[in-house]
Design a protein around this motif. Sequence first.
Motif, mmCIF file in Angstrom:
data_model
loop_
_atom_site.group_PDB
_atom_site.id
_atom_site.type_symbol
_atom_site.label_atom_id
_atom_site.label_comp_id
_atom_site.label_asym_id
_atom_site.label_seq_id
_atom_site.Cartn_x
_atom_site.Cartn_y
_atom_site.Cartn_z
ATOM 1 N N ASP A 1 45.845 38.433 11.365
ATOM 2 C CA ASP A 1 44.763 37.619 11.920
ATOM 3 C C ASP A 1 43.489 38.444 11.993
ATOM 4 O O ASP A 1 43.510 39.616 12.406
ATOM 5 N N GLY B 1 38.797 38.009 12.052
ATOM 6 C CA GLY B 1 37.612 37.160 12.129
ATOM 7 C C GLY B 1 37.078 36.979 13.526
ATOM 8 O O GLY B 1 37.703 37.343 14.517
ATOM 9 N N ASN C 1 38.783 41.132 3.441
ATOM 10 C CA ASN C 1 38.536 40.527 4.755
ATOM 11 C C ASN C 1 37.314 39.619 4.755
ATOM 12 O O ASN C 1 37.121 38.840 5.680
ATOM 13 N N SER D 1 36.438 36.910 3.235
ATOM 14 C CA SER D 1 36.654 35.460 3.319
ATOM 15 C C SER D 1 37.304 35.022 4.624
ATOM 16 O O SER D 1 37.366 33.835 4.915
ATOM 17 N N HIS D 2 37.770 35.967 5.439
ATOM 18 C CA HIS D 2 38.465 35.616 6.681
ATOM 19 C C HIS D 2 37.631 35.899 7.931
ATOM 20 O O HIS D 2 38.162 35.957 9.030
ATOM 21 N N ARG E 1 36.084 32.306 11.923
ATOM 22 C CA ARG E 1 37.113 31.471 12.531
ATOM 23 C C ARG E 1 36.481 30.264 13.234
ATOM 24 O O ARG E 1 37.178 29.418 13.768
#
Length: 137
Positions: A34, A36, A72, A74-75, A78
């Motif tokens: 996880d 962002g 990372n 593109s992530h 959130r």
Amino acid sequence: DTPLTLSQRAKLFGEQNPDIFVSIHCDGSENKADSGTHTFYFRSYSKPLAQAINENLVYNYRNYIYSPGDTNYSHVNRGTKYYPFYVTRLDNCPSVLVETGFMSNAIEGQVLTDDNCQYWLADGIAKGIEQYFATNY
């Protein structure tokens, strides 16, 4: 630098009569992948503040912390989310909770503890606040 309980924070908040309330955190997850940033609000009048901060944090992540080729990249976003955290339910002024990233993610944990990256995270939050005041007052 003094730890306060949620009720102590609310009491202090009520005594200060601020224009906005921004609670800044680092997230964590059992899922180490996880990553962002996301920004939470509860009251509808807090949403523009949450959106402005999130937009500017994402911009800084994508332009100063990560590069487009980074996995990372593109992530990062959130999003802005509705959630009834204690501090987002304050009703004297717009209040948001900002999760700057995940300490539980090895790469993002390094970002969150790097002085240069902390500068860009703080800059994103500050620019979001400036943008909010410029467009809402």
